[in-house]
Scaffold this motif. Structure first.
Motif, short mmCIF file in Angstrom:
data_model
loop_
_atom_site.label_atom_id
_atom_site.label_comp_id
_atom_site.label_asym_id
_atom_site.label_seq_id
_atom_site.Cartn_x
_atom_site.Cartn_y
_atom_site.Cartn_z
N SER A 8 0.74 -1.30 -0.05
CA SER A 8 0.04 0.04 -0.01
C SER A 8 0.70 1.31 0.06
N TYR A 9 2.08 1.12 0.43
CA TYR A 9 3.09 2.36 0.36
C TYR A 9 3.05 3.07 -1.05
N ALA A 12 -0.08 4.84 -1.94
CA ALA A 12 0.10 6.11 -1.21
C ALA A 12 1.01 7.09 -1.56
N PHE A 54 0.15 11.78 2.32
CA PHE A 54 0.95 10.39 2.48
C PHE A 54 0.09 9.84 3.67
N GLN A 58 -2.31 6.70 3.27
CA GLN A 58 -1.87 5.13 3.68
C GLN A 58 -2.88 4.75 4.72
N TYR A 59 -3.36 5.73 5.79
CA TYR A 59 -4.10 5.28 6.74
C TYR A 59 -5.58 4.82 5.97
N GLU A 62 -5.13 1.60 4.42
CA GLU A 62 -4.91 0.38 5.23
C GLU A 62 -6.11 0.10 6.03
#
Length: 347
Positions: A8-9, A12, A54, A58-59, A62
């Motif tokens: 997922s990084y 993001a 970012f 990202q949150y 996730e």
């Protein structure tokens, strides 16, 4: 619970870059029309926007993926908690796909095995019904005939009662074998190990079966080179049953004026192999894997005329495996068969 979000990084980072590029472009556009805004201000604006974007993306990624993946794990875990509940949940789609594919494959194999077992169960129940039904109907027929008036004839009464007794004896034989096979399969094979002379035991079994062999003019051959004792360590009574079943089978399925040969050979250190070889009808290749199944008969019509419970080879296999030994089958259709098993030898 450890969670892996490596994939997922990338999403993001790229998404944050696009947002930052857009917002920075917007600020640059405003700067172009408003000279009071400086270029350092644009850079100062871009950096926090990028960092903020970012972490928010990202949150969100996730949280979004985790909730859905956890739902998949929970659903699958209901079916197989032993394999998935103990593992960490991952949002890595490649890992998840692999695990779900493996789970699906395992379940498919399990379903296929259950189908095979169900088919085996149905066949087994049909065989048990047939084996018990034949002697039961025989006994019932003779007793009904006697009750209908044949009892008054002394000679006929004795004849029918003797035949009914044979039917009852066959029923007892089948039930006793069923009871034994049930105990063997439940691991209740209580072996009483002792040291004994396998040569002497084989000779005793041959003496017991000599009359059965004579009826078909089958010669029982045991090489005279075994003039000295060969000591083995096993359950003597159970090994006698193994030998009786194997030699009796060779007589049943052997051809008239044929031979049954018993031999003892050294296999490896502290092991001997006992062979029972005949020149009978042999076994077709596709039937060999099923020989040790309960009630399986190669010749389903002719075999029953020879008597027996149909459990002999299955019992043999359980007894030999209960000794942690091996049993082997070699056969060529039309030329004969050889059954052999190993035993621990005492030097």
């Amino acid at each position: 619970m450890s969670i892996n979000f490596k994939k997922s990084y990338r999403f993001a980072i790229i998404s944050s870059f696009y947002i930052t590029l857009f917002t920075t472009g917007l600020v640059s556009f405003l700067l172009y029309f408003n000279s009071e805004l400086s270029f350092p201000f644009v850079l100062f604006f871009a950096l926090p926007v990028y960092i903020f974007s970012f972490f928010v993306l990202q949150y969100r990624v996730e949280h979004f993926i985790y909730r859905r993946v956890k739902k998949i794990y929970d659903d699958v875990s209901l079916l197989d908690s032993a394999t998935l509940r103990s593992q960490s949940i991952t949002t890595d789609m490649a890992t998840l796909t692999r695990e779900v594919k493996k789970f699906a494959t395992d379940k498919k194999l399990e379903i296929e095995n259950l189908k095979v077992r169900e088919e085996y169960r149905r066949e087994f129940m049909g065989n048990v019904s047939h084996e018990l039904k034949t002697p039961l109907f025989t006994v019932q027929g003779y007793l009904s005939t006697l009750l209908d008036g044949a009892m008054k004839d002394k000679d006929l009464r004795k004849k029918y009662l003797e035949r009914a007794e044979k039917g009852v004896e066959r029923l007892i034989y089948i039930v006793e074998d069923l009871d034994m096979i049930a105990k063997l399969e439940m691991g209740e094979l209580n072996l009483e190990y002792s040291e004994f002379n396998i040569v002497e035991l084989i000779q005793n079994v041959l003496d017991l079966l000599e009359m059965a062999a004579d009826k078909k003019n089958i010669i029982l051959m045991f090489d005279r080179k075994y003039n000295k004792a060969i000591k083995v360590y096993a359950d003597q009574e159970k090994i006698q049953q193994v030998l009786t079943n194997l030699i009796m089978n060779s007589i049943k399925y052997g051809k008239e004026n044929g031979t049954t040969e018993i031999a003892i050979d050294d296999l490896v250190k502290n092991k001997v192999i006992i062979r029972v070889r005949d020149n009978g009808e042999g076994i077709e290749k596709h039937n060999i894997p099923r020989l040790f199944e309960r009630f399986f008969r190669v010749d389903k019509s002719g075999a029953r005329t020879e008597g027996g419970s149909g459990l002999g080879l299955s019992i043999v296999k359980h007894i030999i495996e209960g000794h942690n030994e091996k049993i082997y089958v070699e056969s060529e259709f039309g030329k004969g068969s050889e059954f052999s098993f190993t035993l621990e030898e005492l030097k």
